[in-house]
Design a protein around this motif. Structure first.
Motif, PDB file in Angstrom:
ATOM      1  N   GLY A   1      28.918 -41.603  -4.241  1.00  0.00           N
ATOM      2  CA  GLY A   1      27.529 -41.287  -4.029  1.00  0.00           C
ATOM      3  C   GLY A   1      27.540 -40.722  -2.673  1.00  0.00           C
ATOM      4  O   GLY A   1      28.320 -41.258  -1.823  1.00  0.00           O
TER       5      GLY A   1
ATOM      6  N   HIS B   1      24.220 -41.289  -6.813  1.00  0.00           N
ATOM      7  CA  HIS B   1      25.346 -41.697  -7.287  1.00  0.00           C
ATOM      8  C   HIS B   1      25.829 -40.972  -8.404  1.00  0.00           C
ATOM      9  O   HIS B   1      25.229 -40.420  -9.234  1.00  0.00           O
ATOM     10  CB  HIS B   1      25.088 -43.116  -8.012  1.00  0.00           C
TER      11      HIS B   1
ATOM     12  N   GLY C   1      24.208 -41.154   0.349  1.00  0.00           N
ATOM     13  CA  GLY C   1      23.002 -41.598   0.604  1.00  0.00           C
ATOM     14  C   GLY C   1      22.047 -40.561   1.885  1.00  0.00           C
ATOM     15  O   GLY C   1      22.645 -39.817   2.553  1.00  0.00           O
TER      16      GLY C   1
ATOM     17  N   VAL D   1      20.324 -43.467  -2.648  1.00  0.00           N
ATOM     18  CA  VAL D   1      21.623 -43.170  -2.933  1.00  0.00           C
ATOM     19  C   VAL D   1      21.631 -42.185  -4.093  1.00  0.00           C
ATOM     20  O   VAL D   1      21.114 -42.617  -5.118  1.00  0.00           O
ATOM     21  CB  VAL D   1      22.528 -44.230  -2.722  1.00  0.00           C
TER      22      VAL D   1
ATOM     23  N   MET E   1      27.525 -41.217   5.029  1.00  0.00           N
ATOM     24  CA  MET E   1      26.469 -41.337   3.881  1.00  0.00           C
ATOM     25  C   MET E   1      27.191 -41.570   2.678  1.00  0.00           C
ATOM     26  O   MET E   1      27.112 -41.660   1.568  1.00  0.00           O
ATOM     27  CB  MET E   1      25.690 -40.241   3.805  1.00  0.00           C
TER      28      MET E   1
ATOM     29  N   TYR F   1      24.441 -47.322   4.136  1.00  0.00           N
ATOM     30  CA  TYR F   1      24.217 -48.379   3.296  1.00  0.00           C
ATOM     31  C   TYR F   1      25.465 -49.258   2.938  1.00  0.00           C
ATOM     32  O   TYR F   1      26.264 -48.857   3.666  1.00  0.00           O
ATOM     33  CB  TYR F   1      23.628 -47.909   1.851  1.00  0.00           C
TER      34      TYR F   1
ATOM     35  N   VAL G   1      19.950 -50.516   1.492  1.00  0.00           N
ATOM     36  CA  VAL G   1      19.620 -49.249   1.505  1.00  0.00           C
ATOM     37  C   VAL G   1      17.985 -49.260   2.005  1.00  0.00           C
ATOM     38  O   VAL G   1      17.179 -50.143   1.705  1.00  0.00           O
ATOM     39  CB  VAL G   1      19.446 -48.652   0.175  1.00  0.00           C
TER      40      VAL G   1
ATOM     41  N   TYR H   1      24.199 -51.524  -4.790  1.00  0.00           N
ATOM     42  CA  TYR H   1      23.739 -50.936  -3.664  1.00  0.00           C
ATOM     43  C   TYR H   1      22.830 -51.650  -2.952  1.00  0.00           C
ATOM     44  O   TYR H   1      21.737 -52.301  -3.476  1.00  0.00           O
ATOM     45  CB  TYR H   1      23.226 -49.649  -3.826  1.00  0.00           C
TER      46      TYR H   1
END
Length: 278
Positions: A247, A218, A249, A216, A189, A253, A210, A207
Motif C-alpha cells: 500500500g 491498499h 499512504g 492508505v 509512504m 503511518y 494514519v 493500519y
C-alpha cells in the motif's frame, strides 16, 4: 462475532468497490467499552479490537468457536495501538505501552483488558490476532524495540521503514502466529514494495497512526489482477494467501502485520517486481 467466508481469486475479478470492502476490510474494531471480533475462514483467523472504558473489559468466548473459553483451542497476539493499558491473563498483570506486544498461549482462561492512566495517545486500544493452536506456549510480553528490528527500504523509493518482529520462529514462540509492527519513516509512504504473496499463509494488516485527513491505498488481489481498498486509521485488511498486500499512504503511518498458516518462516514469500503487476 462477524464471520467472513473464504474467497477465491475469481470472485474479485468483477467485484464492486463495496463488495471488496465487505469481504476484506474490517472496520469499527475499536469501540469504547467493547470487544469486537471478526472470524475469517481463511486459516480460521480471528482478529479484533478491545477498548476498555472506566472498568475492566474481559475477553468473552463466542458460540462460533465452540469453546468453553476463548483460548481453549487458540492462541492470540495482542498489540496496543493506543495509550498505556494492562492485559491480565489468569491473574498476571502485563502493563503495555503503545506498540507493545503480548503473546498469550492456549489454555489461558481469563484475559482482561484495562486502561492504565491517560496520556497523549488516549485510552488503550488493543488489537487481537488469534489462530488455532495445537499446544501451549508461555505468555510473553515484548516492549517496543525489544523485538528483532529490521530496517528496510530507502528514502529514494519512499519506502524507508522500521520493521519490528515480535512473534516469529526466532523470537517469541507460538504455534503458528507470526506478528510484528512496521512504522514508516517521515516522508515515506509505500509499504511492502516490491509486493509479494504468501501462498502458505493468511496475513492481516491493521493500519494505525494514519492522520485523520489521510488514507492508505491498499493493493490486493492477484499480482496480475490487482484491486485496491482505501483504508482509514485503525481499519484492518484480510489478505488471503493468493493476494498481494502492499500500500501507499497520503502520509506516513504504521501497521500491525500478522500471519497464520502452513509455516512461520518470515521470508517464505513469492515476490513480484512492480513491472510485472497489472
Amino acid at each position: 462475532m462477524e464471520q467472513r467466508y473464504a474467497t477465491s481469486p475469481e470472485q474479485i475479478t468483477g467485484a464492486t468497490t463495496q463488495e471488496l470492502r465487505d469481504r476484506f476490510l474490517v472496520q469499527d474494531l475499536f469501540v469504547p467499552g467493547e470487544v469486537n471480533v471478526t472470524y475469517t475462514h481463511h486459516d480460521r483467523v480471528v482478529l479484533g479490537g478491545a477498548v476498555p472504558g472506566d472498568g475492566p473489559l474481559p475477553l468473552p468466548t463466542y458460540d462460533e468457536i465452540r469453546s468453553e473459553y476463548f483460548l481453549e483451542h487458540r492462541e492470540v497476539g495482542i498489540v496496543n495501538v493506543g495509550g498505556t493499558g494492562t492485559v491480565t491473563t489468569d491473574g498476571e498483570v502485563h502493563e503495555m505501552p503503545k506498540g507493545a506486544c503480548l503473546y498469550v498461549g492456549r489454555g489461558v482462561r481469563d484475559v482482561v483488558f484495562a486502561n492504565a492512566g491517560s496520556g497523549d495517545d488516549g485510552p488503550a486500544a488493543f488489537y487481537l490476532f488469534s489462530a488455532p493452536a495445537h499446544t501451549a506456549y508461555p505468555t510473553v510480553l515484548t516492549l517496543p524495540g525489544q523485538g528483532t528490528v529490521r530496517e528496510l527500504g530507502d528514502q529514494v523509493t519512499s519506502n524507508r521503514r522500521s520493521l519490528n518482529q515480535y512473534i516469529h520462529e526466532n523470537g517469541v514462540k507460538s504455534c503458528q502466529i507470526v506478528m510484528g509492527v512496521t512504522s514508516l519513516h517521515e516522508g515515506s509512504m509505500w509499504n511492502t514494495m516490491p509486493a509479494h504473496t504468501h501462498d502458505r499463509r493468511t496475513e492481516c494488516y491493521l493500519y494505525f497512526d494514519v492522520p485523520a485527513e489521510a488514507r492508505v491505498v491498499h493493493l490486493c488481489g492477484q499480482p496480475t489482477e490487482t484491486r485496491h481498498l482505501v483504508v482509514a486509521d485503525r481499519e484492518a485488511v484480510i489478505s488471503p494467501s493468493w493476494s498481494v498486500h502492499s500500500g501507499v499512504g497520503t502520509a506516513a503511518y504504521s501497521f500491525v502485520w500478522a500471519m497464520a498458516g502452513e509455516n512461520q518462516s518470515f521470508d517464505d514469500m513469492d515476490g513480484f517486481p512492480v513491472t510485472s503487476m497489472r
